[in-house]
Design a protein around this motif. Structure first.
Motif, short mmCIF file in Angstrom:
data_model
loop_
_atom_site.label_atom_id
_atom_site.label_comp_id
_atom_site.label_asym_id
_atom_site.label_seq_id
_atom_site.Cartn_x
_atom_site.Cartn_y
_atom_site.Cartn_z
N VAL A 109 0.74 -1.02 0.04
CA VAL A 109 0.02 -0.20 -0.16
C VAL A 109 0.94 1.15 0.02
O VAL A 109 2.05 1.06 0.34
CB VAL A 109 -0.89 0.03 1.25
N SER A 110 0.35 2.43 -0.35
CA SER A 110 0.91 3.74 -0.60
C SER A 110 0.15 4.71 -0.38
O SER A 110 -1.17 4.77 -0.48
CB SER A 110 1.74 3.71 -1.90
N PHE A 111 0.59 6.04 -0.36
CA PHE A 111 -0.13 7.34 -0.77
C PHE A 111 0.62 8.03 -1.68
O PHE A 111 1.76 7.91 -1.96
CB PHE A 111 -0.19 8.33 0.68
N HIS A 112 -0.23 9.15 -2.33
CA HIS A 112 0.40 10.00 -3.21
C HIS A 112 -0.10 11.17 -2.83
O HIS A 112 -1.02 11.88 -3.46
CB HIS A 112 -0.12 9.47 -4.62
N PRO A 113 0.79 12.10 -1.86
CA PRO A 113 0.41 13.37 -1.68
C PRO A 113 0.14 14.18 -2.94
O PRO A 113 0.74 13.90 -3.98
CB PRO A 113 1.60 13.97 -1.01
N ASP A 114 -0.65 15.05 -2.80
CA ASP A 114 -1.27 15.85 -4.06
C ASP A 114 -0.06 16.77 -4.53
O ASP A 114 0.81 16.89 -3.83
CB ASP A 114 -2.36 16.69 -3.80
N HIS A 115 -0.47 17.47 -5.67
CA HIS A 115 0.68 18.34 -6.40
C HIS A 115 1.03 19.33 -5.65
O HIS A 115 1.79 20.11 -6.01
CB HIS A 115 0.15 18.48 -7.76
N PHE A 116 0.23 19.83 -4.63
CA PHE A 116 0.79 20.85 -3.99
C PHE A 116 2.01 20.63 -2.91
O PHE A 116 2.50 21.49 -2.11
CB PHE A 116 -0.67 21.55 -2.88
N THR A 117 2.29 19.45 -2.65
CA THR A 117 3.24 19.02 -1.79
C THR A 117 4.65 18.88 -2.71
O THR A 117 4.79 17.97 -3.36
CB THR A 117 3.22 17.62 -1.25
N VAL A 118 5.33 19.66 -2.56
CA VAL A 118 6.49 20.17 -3.50
C VAL A 118 7.69 20.62 -2.57
O VAL A 118 7.52 21.74 -1.79
CB VAL A 118 6.31 21.25 -4.54
N LEU A 119 8.69 19.99 -2.79
CA LEU A 119 10.03 20.17 -2.05
C LEU A 119 10.95 21.16 -2.85
O LEU A 119 11.96 21.63 -2.20
CB LEU A 119 10.80 18.97 -1.39
N SER A 120 10.77 21.42 -4.21
CA SER A 120 11.46 22.16 -4.85
C SER A 120 11.04 23.71 -4.95
O SER A 120 11.69 24.61 -5.42
CB SER A 120 11.42 21.75 -6.46
N THR A 121 10.01 24.02 -4.02
CA THR A 121 9.53 25.57 -3.99
C THR A 121 10.49 26.43 -3.37
O THR A 121 11.16 26.15 -2.52
CB THR A 121 8.25 25.57 -3.14
N PRO A 122 10.63 27.77 -3.96
CA PRO A 122 11.19 28.60 -3.21
C PRO A 122 10.48 29.25 -2.18
O PRO A 122 11.22 30.32 -1.40
CB PRO A 122 11.66 29.78 -4.58
N ARG A 123 9.52 29.04 -2.08
CA ARG A 123 8.57 29.93 -0.76
C ARG A 123 8.52 29.10 0.40
O ARG A 123 8.24 28.01 0.53
CB ARG A 123 7.23 30.05 -1.53
N GLU A 124 8.84 29.78 1.21
CA GLU A 124 8.93 29.16 3.11
C GLU A 124 7.56 28.68 3.27
O GLU A 124 7.59 27.45 3.87
CB GLU A 124 9.37 30.16 3.83
N ASP A 125 6.51 29.35 3.10
CA ASP A 125 5.30 28.91 3.45
C ASP A 125 4.87 27.65 2.77
O ASP A 125 4.24 26.75 3.30
CB ASP A 125 4.13 29.96 3.23
N VAL A 126 5.21 27.56 1.42
CA VAL A 126 4.66 26.49 0.61
C VAL A 126 5.46 25.20 1.10
O VAL A 126 4.99 23.99 1.25
CB VAL A 126 4.89 26.32 -0.80
#
Length: 333
Positions: A109-126
């Protein structure tokens, strides 16, 4: 090569079994009584988990051993206004029931967090929101009592005007994560930004296992065939993050995603079902050097698409395809 097929979250064949029932923050606020609203969230989540267990029983009945959970099991769980709420106090028994079923029947089994979960973002809040989401998915798997072979699959994220710097930022932000989040992660190529070659390079640098999406690779590539990358992709499944707390003699099988284009004009969206080609060619190309493979079907018709694909494979028996059970085949090179 033994190949197992699974599907994503919802069944189109089991009635009234959505694991993704939700509640908006507007509806939450309209209730006026915060504690009553939280109890309602917990009731919805408990129903989602009950339906998840129903789907797992459906999978067992049809010998489907690979399944992706809905990420919406707990409505509003990561909302900024509800960070003082611990849903697991009420829901741990329901999560544990799901996990016990998974372990008893040795399902993947697994999960796939949605496309808002990004570690490449330059924004600290994101970034903070993305880490919170990964933590939440890790906590759900932990509440099920599942070890780190149960993964959370994500994409690298956007290019933000500089793809190389975005890849570097992903690596930097990944390196700063807690180890119990890292060991739950896999990384997938996407259909617009980071292709399979670029994703593979990031996987090599981070030690993350790579999930190859064949449809994404078809619409976003550097001219390579997917099997030409397979030796290196398969090698990412022997890294510490792939194995986590599994035993060395029981490695986790590589995983790929499959879907078919919706139509000629909309080649990125997913069709209702899965065409036998180019999947069949890919499987035959890698069969000689791949003992085991798990395949996640991302078609719109979910389990119905899986059954239709298995029916298509049944027409190829005697041509290097052997049906082993309801969702498993053997491919002979």
């Amino acid at each position: 090569m033994i190949v197992r097929f699974g599907y994503v979250a919802m069944s189109v064949l089991v009635n009234n079994a959505s694991p993704s029932k939700t509640m908006t923050m507007a509806s939450f606020n309209k209730m006026g009584d915060r504690e009553a609203a939280i109890r309602k969230l917990e009731r919805i989540a408990a129903e989602n988990l009950h339906n998840t267990l129903r789907l797992l029983r459906h999978n067992l009945a049809h010998q489907i051993w690979v399944y992706r959970f809905s990420s919406k099991l707990i409505p509003l769980a990561t909302h900024a206004d509800l960070q003082d709420w611990n849903p697991f106090e009420a829901l741990t028994p329901s999560f544990r029931e799901v996990g016990d079923f998974v372990k008893k029947h040795k399902m993947r089994v697994s999960f796939h967090p949605d496309h808002f979960t990004v570690l490449s973002t330059p924004r600290e809040d994101v970034l903070a929101s993305s880490i919170r989401d990964l933590q939440h998915h890790k906590s759900m798997l932990g509440a099920m009592g599942l070890n780190a072979t149960a993964k959370n699959n994500i994409h690298i994220g956007g290019a933000y005007g500089n793809k190389q710097r975005s890849a570097e930022r992903f690596i930097e932000n990944f390196s700063a994560l807690a180890s119990d989040i890292k060991e739950r992660m896999t990384l997938e190529n996407d259909d617009k930004t980071f292709n399979a070659v670029e994703t593979l390079e990031v996987c090599k640098k981070t030690g993350l296992p790579m999930v190859l999406d064949i449809h994404h690779q078809w619409v976003n590539n550097d001219g390579e065939k997917p099997w030409e990358l397979w030796e290196e992709i398969q090698a990412t499944w022997t890294t510490p993050f792939a194995q986590a707390d599994t035993l060395p003699e029981t490695p986790l099988a590589p995983k790929v995603h499959i879907s078919s284009p919706k139509n000629e004009k909309d080649i990125r969206s997913h069709a209702d079902g899965v065409e036998l080609e180019p999947l069949l060619t890919f499987l035959r190309e890698i069969a000689k050097d791949t003992p085991f493979l798990d395949v996640m079907i991302e078609a719109k018709r979910k389990d119905e698409a899986l059954f239709a694909l298995m029916d298509a494979f049944k027409t190829l028996t005697g041509e290097g395809i052997e049906i082993l059970d309801g969702a498993t085949i053997r491919v002979t090179p």
